[in-house]
Design a protein around this motif. Sequence first.
Motif: not given
Length: 172
Positions: A106-108, A112, A114, A142, A145-146, A149
């Motif tokens: 997952n990005t968030y 996907t 926030k 991970h 990265r999050w 971001n």
Amino acid sequence: MVLCNIECVNKISQYLEVSPGKMHISDNNIVAMNDFMKNQSIEGFSTIIQALTKYSNSKNLLGDDAITRALTQQWLEYATLCANYADSPSIAKRVLKELNTVLKHNTYISGTKKTVADVTLYYILHSIMKELSHQGKSEYVHVSRWFDNMQQDEKVRQKLDFINFNILYLYL
């Protein structure tokens, strides 16, 4: 010490551009807020964060659909019950490991986009991420990265220190 405290609520309310009103720690050691809605008190970290978000111009941070809203609520409860105590090294390690697993795909935190759960966990984890060595950051790649971001958004970061996630250091 706990991390889901009045300072964290204040940072979230600044991000949401909503005044939290008068806050205090209740007899049960729970963050409470007075006079937020028509002389009613609200008690509990997760409940306060959700109420602040509902009364902000960023209601979408609760989630755009039923599943994302449920996941956001789940992660706010996780923040209260687990990440709240991550100032203890053993609990911090467990929390970072659990979040690293979730963020692998997952990005968030909730998918996907926030959500307020991401913002909340960012503030809770800032001091922990700041203290991690480059090796520790690479172990939780991970989460790193999050987090990196999240901190790129100056509105989220506010006046908190920018943490270096330079990949040259992470992999040396």
